[in-house]
Design an enzyme around this catalytic site. Structure first.
Site: not given
Ligand SMILES: Cc1ncc(COP(=O)(O)O)c(C=O)c1O
Length: 413
Positions: A238, A274, A342-343
């Site tokens: 997150g 991520g 086309c959106e």
């Molecule tokens: C369960 C879970 N873990 C990790 C992540 C990775 O999140 P982020 O890319 O914001 O670090 C997500 C993405 O929403 C997720 O759903």
């Protein structure tokens, strides 16, 4: 914060990107291996010896070479589907390095996850707890599970990527966690090993992340009184990145806050980053295919990439910095930078001050390493674009452009 561009020397970077565009064509994703290594090292070092595991969230970018790179750095994996579990295996992760999250796991997914013996299946509901238990008993195993709790904390992110409010579909209300942990520990097929929380993505303030961590630590403490001893606390992902240059949480400060919240429990901290690992490491190269001016109204720069290649602007109204690869002059005008789909939502930028560009000029869309290629699709029969990995002055194609024949290969006439 990791570099947002594939080289710190602008001329070298521009020449490299121009060479890539010439060889691979546009649109094309380009990732910088050094930026990914740097972002990983920043998080890892900040734990400063505290027991931890970084589970790279494959959903951000599960291209094999990217996942392999994270594996080579010592990362673990967080998978959000069976496909991602299998990609993680293919990239060298052992089952006991993978946590599996997903709000609606199918019977087939549960069966396979149980048979693999993953580090933890993150349980999303009482019903799922039951289904995992039954499948584990049928397979004659005790499967490791963590409970995903929903702490009802506002991540203060975009509503479409907030997951930790009780109005969101994710996890179980934290007030029910104690009872569910008791239930899990009484089940023959389940071994509760962790508590999991993930309150959203692109979170740019520390407070909600800290509060979520404190909530699961408090839960773990009360579980101890019940003689339920967890092995890890999975604080989810997150952490946001700065798409527009505005201040965001320093990744090292975030890690230190998690450790501070968890230290008293002595439990291992798992995180599932991520975006922060791969987002700033990626750019999208796209070419101008048209420029048009409506008299007294808008000026449009039409590019050859659209919501098919990069969904984020259409999906979340997301902002990405965009620059011409070579600037013609200093003058700027207000333009919409739009894709060819086309959106009407197919726009990368609206009313943005932008330098003069002409047809065939290359543009660079920044910070697209996360939720870019991974969300790509083939609407309008547009084949998936290639992806390239730069490492210093070397680069290689890590996914070639899909052909129309490949796109149609599953169909019969
Ligand atoms: C369960 C879970 N873990 C990790 C992540 C990775 O999140 P982020 O890319 O914001 O670090 C997500 C993405 O929403 C997720 O759903």
């Amino acid at each position: 914060m990791a570099s947002t561009t594939p080289s710190t020397q602008p001329d070298v970077r521009a020449a490299q990107l121009a060479a890539i565009a010439a060889a691979a064509g546009t649109p094309c994703y380009v990732y910088d291996a050094r930026a990914i290594r740097g972002a990983y090292a920043t998080l890892d070092r900040a734990f400063d010896g505290y027991p931890h595991a970084i589970h790279y969230a494959l959903k951000a970018n599960s291209t094999l070479a990217v996942v392999r790179l994270l594996h080579s750095l010592g990362s673990n994996a967080d998978a959000n589907s069976l496909g991602e579990v299998d990609v993680a295996m293919r990239c060298g992760f052992r089952p006991d390095q993978v946590v599996f999250t997903g709000v609606g796991k199918s019977a087939a997914e549960i069966d396979r996850a149980v048979s693999l013996g993953l580090l933890a299946i993150n349980v999303e509901s009482p019903g799922e707890l039951d289904r995992i238990d039954q499948r584990a008993i049928a397979q004659g195993v005790k499967t490791r599970v963590a409970l995903r709790v929903n702490p009802d904390i506002d991540a203060k992110s975009h509503p479409h990527i907030s997951t930790g409010l009780k109005s969101n579909k994710f996890g179980v209300p934290i007030g029910e966690a104690l009872a569910l942990f008791r239930e899990m520990s009484s089940r023959r097929g389940l071994q509760p090993v962790g508590a999991h929380v993930h309150i959203g993505s692109q979170i740019t303030t520390l407070d909600p992340l800290q509060k979520a961590a404190q909530a699961v630590v408090a839960l773990a403490q009360s579980l101890r009184h019940d003689n339920i001893h967890l092995q890890h606390l999975d604080m989810g992902g997150g952490l946001g990145i700065s798409y527009d240059g505005a201040p965001v949480v320093d990744p090292a400060e975030y890690v230190r806050a998690l450790v501070a919240a968890t230290k008293s429990s002595g439990l291992k901290v798992a995180i599932e980053p991520g975006r922060v690992l791969v987002g700033p490491a990626g750019v999208l190269l796209t070419k101008v295919v048209d420029v048009k001016q409506f008299p007294g109204a808008k000026r449009f720069v039409v590019v050859d990439a659209g919501m098919t290649e990069l969904m984020r602007p259409a999906l979340y109204n997301a902002y990405h910095r965009i620059e011409p690869l070579a600037r013609r002059d200093a003058a700027e005008s207000i333009v919409d930078i739009v894709g060819p789909i086309c959106e009407s939502t197919d726009a990368y930028a609206r009313d943005r001050a932008f330098p003069q560009v002409e047809v065939d000029d290359l543009l660079v869309v920044a910070d697209v390493g996360a939720y870019g290629a991974a969300m790509g699709h083939t609407y309008l029969r547009r084949p998936l674009p290639p992806e390239v990995m730069i490492d210093g002055d070397q680069w290689r194609i890590i996914r070639r452009r899909q052909t129309l024949d490949e796109l149609l290969a599953l169909e019969t006439e």
